[in-house]
Design a protein around this motif. Structure first.
Motif, PDB file in Angstrom:
ATOM      1  N   ASN A 242       0.877  -1.165   0.000  1.00 54.29           N
ATOM      2  CA  ASN A 242       0.000   0.000   0.000  1.00 54.29           C
ATOM      3  C   ASN A 242       0.921   1.224   0.000  1.00 54.29           C
ATOM      4  O   ASN A 242       2.147   1.054   0.011  1.00 54.29           O
ATOM      5  CB  ASN A 242      -0.990  -0.030   1.182  1.00 54.29           C
ATOM      6  N   PRO A 243       0.408   2.438  -0.042  1.00 49.56           N
ATOM      7  CA  PRO A 243       1.305   3.592  -0.151  1.00 49.56           C
ATOM      8  C   PRO A 243       2.308   3.755   1.002  1.00 49.56           C
ATOM      9  O   PRO A 243       3.309   4.448   0.838  1.00 49.56           O
ATOM     10  CB  PRO A 243       0.339   4.786  -0.199  1.00 49.56           C
ATOM     11  N   ASP A 244       2.070   3.088   2.144  1.00 45.83           N
ATOM     12  CA  ASP A 244       2.943   3.263   3.305  1.00 45.83           C
ATOM     13  C   ASP A 244       3.685   2.003   3.733  1.00 45.83           C
ATOM     14  O   ASP A 244       4.374   2.015   4.757  1.00 45.83           O
ATOM     15  CB  ASP A 244       2.129   3.796   4.494  1.00 45.83           C
ATOM     16  N   VAL A 245       3.556   0.926   2.978  1.00 43.31           N
ATOM     17  CA  VAL A 245       4.225  -0.338   3.313  1.00 43.31           C
ATOM     18  C   VAL A 245       4.767  -0.951   2.027  1.00 43.31           C
ATOM     19  O   VAL A 245       4.050  -1.063   1.031  1.00 43.31           O
ATOM     20  CB  VAL A 245       3.266  -1.334   4.004  1.00 43.31           C
ATOM     21  N   ALA A 246       6.035  -1.356   2.076  1.00 38.51           N
ATOM     22  CA  ALA A 246       6.654  -1.990   0.917  1.00 38.51           C
ATOM     23  C   ALA A 246       7.576  -3.106   1.381  1.00 38.51           C
ATOM     24  O   ALA A 246       8.066  -3.104   2.511  1.00 38.51           O
ATOM     25  CB  ALA A 246       7.448  -0.958   0.104  1.00 38.51           C
ATOM     26  N   THR A 247       7.798  -4.052   0.504  1.00 39.70           N
ATOM     27  CA  THR A 247       8.787  -5.095   0.746  1.00 39.70           C
ATOM     28  C   THR A 247       9.892  -4.925  -0.284  1.00 39.70           C
ATOM     29  O   THR A 247       9.674  -4.359  -1.367  1.00 39.70           O
ATOM     30  CB  THR A 247       8.177  -6.502   0.635  1.00 39.70           C
TER      31      THR A 247
ATOM     32  N   ASP B 134      13.627  -7.321   3.042  1.00 34.85           N
ATOM     33  CA  ASP B 134      13.256  -6.167   3.862  1.00 34.85           C
ATOM     34  C   ASP B 134      11.763  -5.894   3.861  1.00 34.85           C
ATOM     35  O   ASP B 134      11.056  -6.217   2.898  1.00 34.85           O
ATOM     36  CB  ASP B 134      13.949  -4.902   3.336  1.00 34.85           C
ATOM     37  N   ARG B 135      11.338  -5.235   4.921  1.00 35.15           N
ATOM     38  CA  ARG B 135      10.006  -4.630   5.010  1.00 35.15           C
ATOM     39  C   ARG B 135      10.233  -3.173   5.402  1.00 35.15           C
ATOM     40  O   ARG B 135      10.944  -2.889   6.373  1.00 35.15           O
ATOM     41  CB  ARG B 135       9.152  -5.332   6.054  1.00 35.15           C
TER      42      ARG B 135
END
Length: 153
Positions: A90-95, A120-121
């Motif tokens: 989502n716009p605030d969480v990436a892997t 990574d997260r």
């Protein structure tokens, strides 16, 4: 196909740039003994997981302690990270995932070659991207070798 606004696309590009700076900052912080930079990369409740005997480090103090543990293993390191990929949940969480090659100097002057993948997260909290979790998957660590190191810059 969902059409994204220019603001959403721009936000993703700016986020990718900020996340790339975290990956580069990790190498810069570790390799140049910049603890302030290294610590600024992590959320206060982050996890730094290094299987195979190095340890799992949680939270600010645990991650700070990781640098003591790593300092006992190596007198210096030089990391090269590549193949960095990022996927947004989502716009605030990436892997993310990146591969790393490192030259690590033992305290006796011998050098080991290390290959690893970082899984990574990343999370953006209060407008700032930081690492929420880093898992280090080491592929190999060579035996210490006698090689001539050049003087640092």
């Amino acid at each position: 196909m969902t059409t994204r606004t220019i603001e959403e696309r721009l936000d993703e590009q700016e986020s990718r740039t900020a996340i790339s700076a975290l990956v580069a900052g990790y190498c810069e912080g570790v390799d140049h003994d910049n603890l302030e930079l290294f610590m600024s990369l992590w959320h206060s409740d982050a996890a730094y997981l290094i299987p195979g005997g190095r340890g799992d480090f949680h939270g600010t103090e645990g991650i700070r302690q990781s640098q003591v543990v790593i300092g006992k293993a190596w007198s210096s390191t030089k990391h090269w990270t590549t193949n960095h990929t990022v996927a947004f949940e989502n716009p605030d969480v990436a892997t993310g995932r990146s591969d790393c090659f490192a030259v690590c100097e033992h305290h006796d002057g011998k050098v080991s070659l290390v290959s690893a993948t970082y899984v990574d997260r990343y999370e953006r909290r209060d407008g700032t991207w930081r690492i929420a979790e880093r898992l280090v998957k080491r592929w190999f660590v060579s035996e210490g070798q006698d090689i001539k190191l050049l003087e640092p810059f």
